[in-house]
Design a protein around this motif. Sequence first.
Motif, short mmCIF file in Angstrom:
data_model
loop_
_atom_site.label_atom_id
_atom_site.label_comp_id
_atom_site.label_asym_id
_atom_site.label_seq_id
_atom_site.Cartn_x
_atom_site.Cartn_y
_atom_site.Cartn_z
N ILE A 53 0.67 14.36 -15.14
CA ILE A 53 0.83 13.23 -14.24
C ILE A 53 0.74 11.98 -15.11
CG2 ILE A 53 -1.66 13.16 -13.61
CD1 ILE A 53 -0.59 12.29 -10.76
N VAL A 54 1.75 11.11 -15.00
CA VAL A 54 1.92 10.01 -15.95
C VAL A 54 2.06 8.69 -15.19
CG1 VAL A 54 3.26 9.18 -17.93
CG2 VAL A 54 3.16 11.63 -17.44
N TYR A 55 1.49 7.63 -15.75
CA TYR A 55 1.59 6.29 -15.16
C TYR A 55 1.52 5.26 -16.28
CZ TYR A 55 -3.43 7.17 -15.60
OH TYR A 55 -4.67 7.51 -16.08
N ASN A 76 10.75 1.85 -16.63
CA ASN A 76 11.41 0.60 -16.26
C ASN A 76 10.87 0.00 -14.96
OD1 ASN A 76 12.72 1.83 -14.03
ND2 ASN A 76 14.51 2.35 -15.23
N GLY A 77 9.82 0.61 -14.38
CA GLY A 77 9.14 0.01 -13.25
C GLY A 77 9.62 0.42 -11.89
N ARG A 78 10.60 1.31 -11.81
CA ARG A 78 11.09 1.73 -10.50
C ARG A 78 10.23 2.84 -9.89
NH1 ARG A 78 16.20 -0.11 -12.58
NH2 ARG A 78 16.63 1.79 -13.73
N LEU A 79 9.31 3.39 -10.70
CA LEU A 79 8.31 4.32 -10.21
C LEU A 79 6.93 3.80 -10.61
CD1 LEU A 79 9.70 7.89 -11.10
CD2 LEU A 79 9.63 6.81 -8.85
N ASP A 80 5.92 4.14 -9.81
CA ASP A 80 4.55 3.77 -10.15
C ASP A 80 3.83 4.88 -10.91
OD1 ASP A 80 4.63 1.29 -8.63
OD2 ASP A 80 4.66 2.56 -6.86
N ILE A 81 4.23 6.11 -10.63
CA ILE A 81 3.55 7.28 -11.19
C ILE A 81 4.49 8.46 -11.06
CG2 ILE A 81 2.46 7.89 -8.98
CD1 ILE A 81 -0.05 8.68 -10.57
N GLN A 91 0.83 -1.21 0.00
CA GLN A 91 0.00 0.00 0.00
C GLN A 91 0.87 1.26 0.00
OE1 GLN A 91 -2.74 -0.50 3.33
NE2 GLN A 91 -4.16 -1.61 2.02
N LYS A 92 1.96 1.18 -0.76
CA LYS A 92 2.87 2.31 -0.94
C LYS A 92 2.98 2.62 -2.42
CE LYS A 92 5.00 3.58 3.00
NZ LYS A 92 5.23 4.98 3.41
N ILE A 93 3.06 3.89 -2.75
CA ILE A 93 3.20 4.31 -4.14
C ILE A 93 4.49 5.12 -4.28
CG2 ILE A 93 2.23 5.79 -5.95
CD1 ILE A 93 -0.54 5.05 -4.90
N ARG A 94 5.36 4.68 -5.18
CA ARG A 94 6.59 5.43 -5.47
C ARG A 94 6.28 6.43 -6.57
NH1 ARG A 94 11.53 4.25 -3.96
NH2 ARG A 94 12.45 4.70 -5.99
N MET A 95 6.43 7.71 -6.24
CA MET A 95 6.01 8.77 -7.16
C MET A 95 7.16 9.72 -7.43
SD MET A 95 2.67 11.21 -6.82
CE MET A 95 2.26 12.42 -8.09
N GLY A 96 7.30 10.11 -8.70
CA GLY A 96 8.35 11.04 -9.10
C GLY A 96 7.92 12.48 -8.97
N PHE A 97 8.84 13.30 -8.46
CA PHE A 97 8.56 14.71 -8.22
C PHE A 97 9.68 15.59 -8.78
CE2 PHE A 97 6.00 12.63 -5.00
CZ PHE A 97 4.86 13.41 -4.92
N PRO A 98 9.50 16.18 -9.97
CA PRO A 98 10.47 17.18 -10.44
C PRO A 98 10.39 18.42 -9.54
CG PRO A 98 8.99 16.44 -12.20
CD PRO A 98 8.40 15.98 -10.92
#
Length: 292
Positions: free
Chosen positions: A267-269, A137-142, A90-97
Amino acid sequence: MNSKDWQYFQKLSEFKNFSDTARHFGVSQPTITYSVKRLEDEYGVKLVERKSYANSLRLTYSGNQLLKHINRILREEYLAKSDLKRIKEQKIRMGFPPIITNYLLPNIFDELKENDFLNKVDQVVDGSKELLAELKNGRLDISLLGTTRLPEDAELEYKVIKVHHFNLIASDKRDFNGSIDLNDLLKEEFILTDSNSVHRQVFKRFTDKYNVLPNVIFETSDYHLLLNLVKADKGISFIAETASELEEGIQEVKVDNLTLPPFYILIVYRTNTLMTPTFSKIIDIFSNSCKD
């Protein structure tokens, strides 16, 4: 046949050496040899040809074709593990510029907090180019992303949060007396983001298009420092309005007959991501963050 055979073959195609491949996996050389034999028996084709020196080899045409499929299969396996781990934890790895995060997050911080999402999102801070690669490559979810072109990738879904523009900016201490032309622009000293940023890439396209060579005196990856230097009238700069529109002490520099591309905040996934309630809610919050 199992996924190990595919992993062995993938790495064998990289090393082109049975001993090096065996050493990489910590197994015996016959393990790799028998693995390739199983694949050849399964598909009924010869996959590798041994060379006459140093236990080396090359892939046959059939081997190269199989490798393309194996790369896709192993990537999907990795993505499946990543997605299932996200659902389990129940964790989401999200990218933040940084620039986009600084612009959006204050508007939605309370809503994220109320939904207990601050503890459910693991932040990964980097540039948009790097975050896109991590997402694919799957290291981020969104991820949040900034780009001048909307994605045309069947593996990605996106929502446009805001459309901004790139601006030339200067200290409000300067008096340009209206718009300037490109010749006047060349007399200015520029302070820019570093070469890896989307801003710098767009700036290069702009200078190439108009065949101008600006005087760049300083580069930085810290956009806060860039804005502070511009405010202090140490030079002019080129940056998306996302970074500068709320800043005091800065003005936009108008240039005659200058056309600049839009700056899309997205926002991309991945397309095959399961829309859990938490995932869907996070997308909705960020997608609506700039609506009046």
